[in-house]
Design a protein around this motif. Structure first.
Motif, PDB file in Angstrom:
ATOM      1  N   PHE A  54      27.521  25.787  66.387  1.00 58.78           N
ATOM      2  CA  PHE A  54      27.477  27.204  66.556  1.00 58.78           C
ATOM      3  C   PHE A  54      27.809  28.378  64.820  1.00 58.78           C
ATOM      4  CE2 PHE A  54      26.900  26.047  70.422  1.00 58.78           C
ATOM      5  CZ  PHE A  54      25.373  25.781  71.188  1.00 58.78           C
ATOM      6  N   THR A  55      26.715  28.908  64.211  1.00 59.87           N
ATOM      7  CA  THR A  55      27.408  29.743  63.769  1.00 59.87           C
ATOM      8  C   THR A  55      28.728  31.036  63.954  1.00 59.87           C
ATOM      9  OG1 THR A  55      25.435  31.210  63.798  1.00 59.87           O
ATOM     10  CG2 THR A  55      25.834  29.029  62.110  1.00 59.87           C
ATOM     11  N   SER A  56      28.540  31.404  65.145  1.00 57.27           N
ATOM     12  CA  SER A  56      29.639  32.159  65.820  1.00 57.27           C
ATOM     13  C   SER A  56      30.324  31.645  66.453  1.00 57.27           C
ATOM     14  CB  SER A  56      28.412  33.537  67.253  1.00 57.27           C
ATOM     15  OG  SER A  56      29.296  33.513  67.471  1.00 57.27           O
ATOM     16  N   HIS A  57      31.615  32.210  66.418  1.00 57.05           N
ATOM     17  CA  HIS A  57      32.499  31.940  66.573  1.00 57.05           C
ATOM     18  C   HIS A  57      33.170  31.605  68.237  1.00 57.05           C
ATOM     19  CE1 HIS A  57      33.946  30.312  62.659  1.00 57.05           C
ATOM     20  NE2 HIS A  57      33.984  30.858  62.350  1.00 57.05           N
ATOM     21  N   GLN A  58      31.735  32.731  68.446  1.00 58.17           N
ATOM     22  CA  GLN A  58      32.486  32.908  70.413  1.00 58.17           C
ATOM     23  C   GLN A  58      31.415  31.950  71.240  1.00 58.17           C
ATOM     24  OE1 GLN A  58      30.256  36.647  71.149  1.00 58.17           O
ATOM     25  NE2 GLN A  58      27.858  35.405  70.467  1.00 58.17           N
ATOM     26  N   HIS A  59      30.919  31.251  70.790  1.00 59.81           N
ATOM     27  CA  HIS A  59      30.250  30.307  71.134  1.00 59.81           C
ATOM     28  C   HIS A  59      30.844  29.009  71.163  1.00 59.81           C
ATOM     29  CE1 HIS A  59      27.425  32.736  73.114  1.00 59.81           C
ATOM     30  NE2 HIS A  59      27.032  32.656  72.145  1.00 59.81           N
ATOM     31  N   PRO A  60      31.645  27.597  71.402  1.00 59.75           N
ATOM     32  CA  PRO A  60      31.940  26.145  71.661  1.00 59.75           C
ATOM     33  C   PRO A  60      30.766  25.572  71.313  1.00 59.75           C
ATOM     34  CG  PRO A  60      32.427  26.235  73.334  1.00 59.75           C
ATOM     35  CD  PRO A  60      32.013  28.106  73.095  1.00 59.75           C
ATOM     36  N   GLY A  61      31.005  24.250  69.931  1.00 60.91           N
ATOM     37  CA  GLY A  61      30.104  23.664  70.182  1.00 60.91           C
ATOM     38  C   GLY A  61      31.072  22.257  71.221  1.00 60.91           C
ATOM     39  N   PHE A  62      29.464  21.793  71.452  1.00 63.75           N
ATOM     40  CA  PHE A  62      29.932  20.884  72.650  1.00 63.75           C
ATOM     41  C   PHE A  62      28.572  19.643  72.020  1.00 63.75           C
ATOM     42  CE2 PHE A  62      26.878  23.792  73.510  1.00 63.75           C
ATOM     43  CZ  PHE A  62      25.605  22.907  74.867  1.00 63.75           C
ATOM     44  N   ILE A  63      28.902  18.484  73.060  1.00 60.91           N
ATOM     45  CA  ILE A  63      28.062  17.302  73.313  1.00 60.91           C
ATOM     46  C   ILE A  63      27.395  16.851  73.720  1.00 60.91           C
ATOM     47  CG2 ILE A  63      27.945  14.403  72.313  1.00 60.91           C
ATOM     48  CD1 ILE A  63      30.313  14.503  70.667  1.00 60.91           C
ATOM     49  N   MET A  64      25.896  16.764  73.893  1.00 59.44           N
ATOM     50  CA  MET A  64      25.399  16.418  75.229  1.00 59.44           C
ATOM     51  C   MET A  64      24.919  15.295  75.338  1.00 59.44           C
ATOM     52  SD  MET A  64      22.090  18.167  76.643  1.00 59.44           S
ATOM     53  CE  MET A  64      22.221  19.539  76.531  1.00 59.44           C
ATOM     54  N   THR A  65      25.754  13.699  76.382  1.00 59.94           N
ATOM     55  CA  THR A  65      25.320  12.934  76.245  1.00 59.94           C
ATOM     56  C   THR A  65      23.826  12.287  77.036  1.00 59.94           C
ATOM     57  OG1 THR A  65      26.802  12.394  78.011  1.00 59.94           O
ATOM     58  CG2 THR A  65      28.060  12.545  76.433  1.00 59.94           C
ATOM     59  N   HIS A  66      22.836  13.229  77.046  1.00 60.29           N
ATOM     60  CA  HIS A  66      21.450  13.292  77.639  1.00 60.29           C
ATOM     61  C   HIS A  66      20.572  13.753  76.714  1.00 60.29           C
ATOM     62  CE1 HIS A  66      21.586  16.837  79.536  1.00 60.29           C
ATOM     63  NE2 HIS A  66      23.234  16.260  80.109  1.00 60.29           N
ATOM     64  N   THR A  67      19.113  13.519  76.996  1.00 58.09           N
ATOM     65  CA  THR A  67      18.032  14.262  76.142  1.00 58.09           C
ATOM     66  C   THR A  67      18.386  15.483  77.087  1.00 58.09           C
ATOM     67  OG1 THR A  67      17.011  12.217  75.691  1.00 58.09           O
ATOM     68  CG2 THR A  67      15.520  14.239  75.629  1.00 58.09           C
ATOM     69  N   PRO A  68      18.249  17.063  76.178  1.00 58.77           N
ATOM     70  CA  PRO A  68      17.939  17.831  76.534  1.00 58.77           C
ATOM     71  C   PRO A  68      16.351  18.550  77.679  1.00 58.77           C
ATOM     72  CG  PRO A  68      18.312  18.376  73.914  1.00 58.77           C
ATOM     73  CD  PRO A  68      18.428  17.212  74.607  1.00 58.77           C
ATOM     74  N   VAL A  69      16.998  18.764  78.561  1.00 55.99           N
ATOM     75  CA  VAL A  69      15.937  18.894  79.238  1.00 55.99           C
ATOM     76  C   VAL A  69      15.426  20.583  79.454  1.00 55.99           C
ATOM     77  CG1 VAL A  69      14.399  18.659  82.371  1.00 55.99           C
ATOM     78  CG2 VAL A  69      16.127  17.041  80.469  1.00 55.99           C
ATOM     79  N   ASN A  70      14.709  21.315  79.804  1.00 57.93           N
ATOM     80  CA  ASN A  70      14.396  22.343  80.086  1.00 57.93           C
ATOM     81  C   ASN A  70      14.757  22.933  81.184  1.00 57.93           C
ATOM     82  OD1 ASN A  70      13.256  25.257  79.647  1.00 57.93           O
ATOM     83  ND2 ASN A  70      11.358  24.112  80.815  1.00 57.93           N
ATOM     84  N   GLY A  71      15.417  23.806  81.730  1.00 59.08           N
ATOM     85  CA  GLY A  71      15.701  24.407  82.647  1.00 59.08           C
ATOM     86  C   GLY A  71      17.778  23.999  82.705  1.00 59.08           C
ATOM     87  N   ASP A  72      18.001  22.974  82.269  1.00 64.08           N
ATOM     88  CA  ASP A  72      19.258  22.124  82.491  1.00 64.08           C
ATOM     89  C   ASP A  72      20.634  23.338  81.987  1.00 64.08           C
ATOM     90  OD1 ASP A  72      18.450  19.799  83.392  1.00 64.08           O
ATOM     91  OD2 ASP A  72      19.737  18.611  81.161  1.00 64.08           O
ATOM     92  N   VAL A  73      21.920  22.931  82.343  1.00 62.31           N
ATOM     93  CA  VAL A  73      22.803  23.948  82.377  1.00 62.31           C
ATOM     94  C   VAL A  73      24.018  23.256  81.615  1.00 62.31           C
ATOM     95  CG1 VAL A  73      23.913  26.149  82.993  1.00 62.31           C
ATOM     96  CG2 VAL A  73      22.154  25.703  83.999  1.00 62.31           C
ATOM     97  N   GLU A  74      24.469  23.471  81.250  1.00 56.42           N
ATOM     98  CA  GLU A  74      25.969  22.399  80.634  1.00 56.42           C
ATOM     99  C   GLU A  74      26.804  23.597  80.772  1.00 56.42           C
ATOM    100  OE1 GLU A  74      26.068  19.713  78.889  1.00 56.42           O
ATOM    101  OE2 GLU A  74      23.551  19.398  80.357  1.00 56.42           O
ATOM    102  N   ASN A  75      27.984  23.158  80.970  1.00 54.36           N
ATOM    103  CA  ASN A  75      29.110  24.569  81.141  1.00 54.36           C
ATOM    104  C   ASN A  75      29.968  23.019  80.341  1.00 54.36           C
ATOM    105  OD1 ASN A  75      28.433  25.158  83.594  1.00 54.36           O
ATOM    106  ND2 ASN A  75      28.620  23.787  84.749  1.00 54.36           N
ATOM    107  N   VAL A  76      31.075  23.778  79.488  1.00 49.22           N
ATOM    108  CA  VAL A  76      31.765  23.753  78.179  1.00 49.22           C
ATOM    109  C   VAL A  76      32.615  24.983  78.595  1.00 49.22           C
ATOM    110  CG1 VAL A  76      31.671  23.723  75.919  1.00 49.22           C
ATOM    111  CG2 VAL A  76      29.348  23.663  76.933  1.00 49.22           C
ATOM    112  N   ASP A  77      33.866  23.861  78.754  1.00 43.10           N
ATOM    113  CA  ASP A  77      35.105  24.359  78.666  1.00 43.10           C
ATOM    114  C   ASP A  77      36.009  24.340  76.856  1.00 43.10           C
ATOM    115  OD1 ASP A  77      35.603  24.341  81.707  1.00 43.10           O
ATOM    116  OD2 ASP A  77      36.004  22.008  81.187  1.00 43.10           O
ATOM    117  N   SER A  78      36.771  25.048  76.698  1.00 44.38           N
ATOM    118  CA  SER A  78      36.810  26.009  75.452  1.00 44.38           C
ATOM    119  C   SER A  78      37.829  26.873  75.270  1.00 44.38           C
ATOM    120  CB  SER A  78      35.905  26.696  74.785  1.00 44.38           C
ATOM    121  OG  SER A  78      36.069  28.014  75.395  1.00 44.38           O
TER     122      SER A  78
END
Length: 78
Positions: A41-65
């Motif tokens: 992300f261009t904004s430093h307020q959001h951490p980058g992350f890797i999703m190990t599955h295909t994105p699905v509409n409505g999915d929620v990814e929780n990221v620790d930073s």
């Protein structure tokens, strides 16, 4: 929670828009276990992350930073 808007038809690198008005890039990557999707992300307020599955509409990814836990919801962009 921040929503990431993705074009589900695009199978290559794409610019994604977030619900807070910022932008990022989603890059598909081949890995041993299959396809993964790297988000940066261009904004430093959001951490980058890797999703190990295909994105699905409505999915929620929780990221620790270092700033704590952030949640990202995936939504299809029309």
């Amino acid at each position: 929670m921040t929503t990431i808007y993705i074009d589900p038809k695009k199978k290559t690198d794409q610019i994604v828009k977030l619900s807070d008005g910022s932008f990022g890039v989603m890059k598909p990557e081949k890995q041993k276990a299959g396809m993964a999707y790297r988000f940066n992300f261009t904004s430093h307020q959001h951490p980058g992350f890797i999703m190990t599955h295909t994105p699905v509409n409505g999915d929620v990814e929780n990221v620790d930073s270092i700033d704590g836990k952030q949640s990202f919801k995936i939504a299809w962009r029309s």
